[in-house]
Structure formats: C-alpha cells, structure tokens
Scaffold this motif. Sequence first.
Motif, PDB file in Angstrom:
ATOM      1  N   ARG A  72       0.833  -1.205   0.000  1.00 33.01           N
ATOM      2  CA  ARG A  72       0.000   0.000   0.000  1.00 33.01           C
ATOM      3  C   ARG A  72       0.866   1.253   0.000  1.00 33.01           C
ATOM      4  O   ARG A  72       0.618   2.194  -0.772  1.00 33.01           O
ATOM      5  CB  ARG A  72      -0.919   0.010   1.227  1.00 33.01           C
ATOM      6  N   ARG A  73       1.898   1.284   0.833  1.00 29.12           N
ATOM      7  CA  ARG A  73       2.766   2.458   0.896  1.00 29.12           C
ATOM      8  C   ARG A  73       3.561   2.633  -0.397  1.00 29.12           C
ATOM      9  O   ARG A  73       3.772   3.763  -0.849  1.00 29.12           O
ATOM     10  CB  ARG A  73       3.710   2.350   2.094  1.00 29.12           C
ATOM     11  N   LEU A  74       3.995   1.526  -0.979  1.00 23.03           N
ATOM     12  CA  LEU A  74       4.745   1.616  -2.236  1.00 23.03           C
ATOM     13  C   LEU A  74       3.887   2.208  -3.349  1.00 23.03           C
ATOM     14  O   LEU A  74       4.359   3.030  -4.145  1.00 23.03           O
ATOM     15  CB  LEU A  74       5.250   0.245  -2.657  1.00 23.03           C
ATOM     16  N   LEU A  79       8.093   6.861  -7.088  1.00 24.12           N
ATOM     17  CA  LEU A  79       9.417   6.248  -7.158  1.00 24.12           C
ATOM     18  C   LEU A  79      10.178   6.629  -8.419  1.00 24.12           C
ATOM     19  O   LEU A  79      11.295   6.159  -8.622  1.00 24.12           O
ATOM     20  CB  LEU A  79       9.280   4.717  -7.107  1.00 24.12           C
ATOM     21  N   SER A  80       9.604   7.475  -9.240  1.00 22.62           N
ATOM     22  CA  SER A  80      10.156   7.728 -10.577  1.00 22.62           C
ATOM     23  C   SER A  80      11.561   8.316 -10.551  1.00 22.62           C
ATOM     24  O   SER A  80      12.355   8.056 -11.461  1.00 22.62           O
ATOM     25  CB  SER A  80       9.220   8.655 -11.356  1.00 22.62           C
ATOM     26  N   ALA A  81      11.888   9.095  -9.526  1.00 22.26           N
ATOM     27  CA  ALA A  81      13.198   9.739  -9.485  1.00 22.26           C
ATOM     28  C   ALA A  81      14.250   8.903  -8.762  1.00 22.26           C
ATOM     29  O   ALA A  81      15.404   9.322  -8.642  1.00 22.26           O
ATOM     30  CB  ALA A  81      13.088  11.108  -8.812  1.00 22.26           C
ATOM     31  N   ARG A  87      14.820   1.895  -4.733  1.00 25.22           N
ATOM     32  CA  ARG A  87      13.411   1.482  -4.640  1.00 25.22           C
ATOM     33  C   ARG A  87      13.296   0.183  -3.846  1.00 25.22           C
ATOM     34  O   ARG A  87      12.388   0.022  -3.022  1.00 25.22           O
ATOM     35  CB  ARG A  87      12.825   1.300  -6.033  1.00 25.22           C
ATOM     36  N   VAL A  88      14.197  -0.734  -4.129  1.00 25.33           N
ATOM     37  CA  VAL A  88      14.178  -2.009  -3.403  1.00 25.33           C
ATOM     38  C   VAL A  88      14.448  -1.768  -1.919  1.00 25.33           C
ATOM     39  O   VAL A  88      13.765  -2.332  -1.051  1.00 25.33           O
ATOM     40  CB  VAL A  88      15.224  -2.973  -3.993  1.00 25.33           C
ATOM     41  N   TRP A 133       9.095  -7.356  -5.642  1.00 25.49           N
ATOM     42  CA  TRP A 133       9.440  -7.305  -7.070  1.00 25.49           C
ATOM     43  C   TRP A 133       8.217  -7.037  -7.932  1.00 25.49           C
ATOM     44  O   TRP A 133       8.282  -6.283  -8.904  1.00 25.49           O
ATOM     45  CB  TRP A 133      10.101  -8.608  -7.493  1.00 25.49           C
ATOM     46  N   THR A 134       7.096  -7.652  -7.583  1.00 22.71           N
ATOM     47  CA  THR A 134       5.875  -7.432  -8.350  1.00 22.71           C
ATOM     48  C   THR A 134       5.425  -5.983  -8.248  1.00 22.71           C
ATOM     49  O   THR A 134       5.052  -5.358  -9.255  1.00 22.71           O
ATOM     50  CB  THR A 134       4.754  -8.366  -7.863  1.00 22.71           C
ATOM     51  N   ALA A 135       5.468  -5.416  -7.041  1.00 22.52           N
ATOM     52  CA  ALA A 135       5.056  -4.023  -6.847  1.00 22.52           C
ATOM     53  C   ALA A 135       5.968  -3.058  -7.589  1.00 22.52           C
ATOM     54  O   ALA A 135       5.529  -1.982  -8.015  1.00 22.52           O
ATOM     55  CB  ALA A 135       5.043  -3.691  -5.358  1.00 22.52           C
ATOM     56  N   LEU A 136       7.236  -3.449  -7.754  1.00 16.91           N
ATOM     57  CA  LEU A 136       8.194  -2.589  -8.453  1.00 16.91           C
ATOM     58  C   LEU A 136       8.184  -2.810  -9.959  1.00 16.91           C
ATOM     59  O   LEU A 136       8.982  -2.225 -10.686  1.00 16.91           O
ATOM     60  CB  LEU A 136       9.606  -2.814  -7.900  1.00 16.91           C
TER      61      LEU A 136
END
Length: 238
Positions: A72-74, A79-81, A87-88, A133-136
Amino acid sequence: MTDTPQGLDAIKQELLDAALIHVPFDGWSEAAFCAAIADSGADAAMARAACPRGAVDLAVAYHLRGDDEMVRRLTETDLSAMRFRDRVALAVRYRLDAAEDKEAVRRGATLFALPPYAAEGSRLVWGTADRIWTALGDSSDDVNWYTKRASLAAVYGATVLYWLGDESPGHAETDAFLDRRIGDVMQVEKVKAQVNKAWVLKPLMLGPNWLARQIRPPHLRPERRLPGSVRPCLQDRT
C-alpha cells in the motif's frame, strides 16, 4: 455469513488484533490464541475454523498484513526519481516499518525457526520478496524471476535479524546494513554482466544462458508451481 471465506478472514483479523497484546509475553502460542478468543468475544468453534492451527495461523496472518501495508505504501509513493536499488531498499524499509511490534516479529522468527514450521517461514519470506518485485514492476520471464526473489529473500531475512537487535536511533544501523547487502547483490549482477560481455567468456555462456531462458516463472507455467503450493483438484470426469 461468518462461515464464508470472507467471514472467517474477518474473524481471523479480529483474533490477530486481540492476540498482539499477548504475543510479546506468551509468543505465538496456544495460550495467546485462547486469550485472543476470550478478549475478542469470538465463538470458539468459529475461531478454530478460521485458524485450524491456532496461533500459527495468526502468525502467518500477521506477516501477510505487513506485506499488504508495505505494498500500500509503495503504491502511494512516487518512485520515478529513484534508482532501482533505492526502490528495493525503500520497499524493505516499508516492510520493517509495517511491523507494529518488534517483539511480535521476534516471536514469529522463533516460531518459524522450529522444524515443523521452517518451510512455512521460508515461504512467507519468499512471498515478501515476490510482492516487492511485483510491486516494483518486475517483468522477468526466465530464471531471473527466481534469482531476483532468492537474492532479495536472503537480503530481507538477514536485514530482519539485524533489525531485531538494532537499538540505534531511527534504526540507522539497519539502514546501513541493508544498503551494504543490496550493494553486495549489485556487485554480483555487475560481475555477471561483465562475464556475458567478455568476448573470451561469451561463447562459454551460450549454453547456460540458453538453459536459463527456458526456465519459466510459475505464473507462466501453471503446471509447474512453487514448492509448497497446492495444485487445484481436477473435477471428476463422468
């Protein structure tokens, strides 16, 4: 009705909320489970139906709740920058933050270190790595699907153990430890890339690279599922 999957899950969540008060003292034990039934006012039979293994099922639910909060927080974070490694790292930090009680995590680590539940604990850690990994947005469709999750599961597991003993302000030492572990993984990936690009070694990697491309993740090969998963029963043919 309360005997539907949704109703049983609601009962499990109520029991989990009630159990968290007792877990630091009693662990994920039968005593904590019985206390949760009493405190929540749940029907004992329905509580057993929702959690056939008692407190073990509550420990699993607690872990999955943390995964949900991390995702949810991710999804709410831009995270684009950020570099991918950052990110991990952020995802792992979010997962640690989702643990409301460090002692509950410590008790869970003790529970899932026991031989009867070790496989369950490994599955949960793998599941956390998979959800990160899926969320990213990971789109790998070969052996990299497995190696990414295996590497991250090792990093996450080691970081949790370090975090449990970390008393530094804001868990700064855990952050530094996590950055070092991710740096180690990135070094391995860098070496792999250099080997594949080296003209002397490249011919030697043709076979292994071809074999790696033939390995498919579970969602692309439903007949080959991860260890510990259950294949749906085939309907009887008449």
